[in-house]
Write a protein that holds these residues in place. Structure first.
Motif: not given
Length: 269
Positions: A139, A142, A149, A152, A154, A178, A182, A185, A188
């Motif tokens: 990943f 994070t 976490p 996240h 990206e 996920f 995770y 989470i 995003f």
């Protein structure tokens, strides 16, 4: 951040920007595994609950009880409720306190920006495949609140659309990445140097829909597209914390998380 640079350089710039806005970069956790994140969380649990634990750190068996409760989370909605409750139960097994029932605090939703919560950023965390035949993954970035976490990121280099980052996250979801730690989470963020969006964790990969990703606008309704401004406005402490705890809605009827758009957040504030 607008010049043409490789993704690795962009990642470093994102972390530097986050570090200037309330997050502590944990370089010692670079390229580490979920187990390393869990051990980091264990240390925070011990330090934040010293009195409840009578100065005796969690045993392996006790910590396994806590992990099990996290790993049982199957949807982002369940994860959000667990975070907002902020407590986990266990039965002690250390000498002198056998069978004593305790509730440990592990997340402080109202303690925004200071106090008991700790804000850390990690990068390149290894995720082992959970489905036979699927690839291990690493990943990008994070964000951890009190070791958990919760957001996240990206990243894509300049010239690669954030839609590509979105599709990659969906692939991770389809491969059940996920899960485990995770599974908590909540949000995003997808970024390249010139384009940014954010969205609530849909959970099931079949529920992913790009139209529910949102750009950010400032108080005067001016778009903030560049990563630099987006990090300052959206992901900084305390706003990153508020997004998770105050501006993410738990829609029980639809079994989904929803995150507010910028104009809705400004109206509330």
């Amino acid at each position: 951040m607008g010049s043409v640079k490789p993704e690795g350089q962009f990642e470093k710039e994102v972390i530097e920007r986050l570090s200037k806005h309330g997050w502590t970069y944990r370089q010692d956790l670079d390229f580490q595994s979920e187990e390393a994140l869990l051990e980091n969380w264990r240390g925070l649990l011990n330090s934040r609950n010293l009195c409840r634990l009578n100065q005796i750190p969690l045993s392996d068996g006790e910590f396994s009880q806590l992990k099990e409760q996290i790993f049982q989370v199957k949807t982002p909605l369940e994860g959000g409720k667990l975070l907002l409750d902020g407590k986990l139960g266990l039965v002690r097994d250390v000498a002198g306190y056998e069978n004593e029932k305790l509730y440990l605090e592990f997340f402080w939703k109202h303690d925004v920006g200071a106090g008991l919560n700790q804000y850390e950023v990690v990068r390149q965390i290894k995720r082992n495949a959970t489905i036979s035949g699927r690839k291990d993954r690493i990943f990008d970035v994070t964000l951890l609140i009190s070791g958990i976490p919760v957001i996240h990121l990206e990243l894509k280099r300049k010239g690669v659309t954030v839609k590509a980052a979105y599709n990659q996250i969906r692939e991770y979801a389809e491969a059940d990445h996920f899960s485990g730690f995770y599974s908590l989470i909540q949000l995003f963020a997808i970024l390249n140097p010139d384009e940014t969006r954010y969205f609530a964790n849909p959970g099931d990969y079949q529920k992913y829909n790009y139209k529910y990703t949102f750009a950010w606008k400032d108080f005067k309704n001016n778009p903030i597209n560049e990563a630099t401004g987006f990090i300052e406005e959206v992901l900084s402490v305390p706003m990153g914390h508020k997004l998770v705890t105050q501006y993410t809605i738990q829609d029980d009827a639809k079994g989904a998380l929803k995150v507010l758009r910028s104009y809705q957040i400004y109206a509330i504030e």
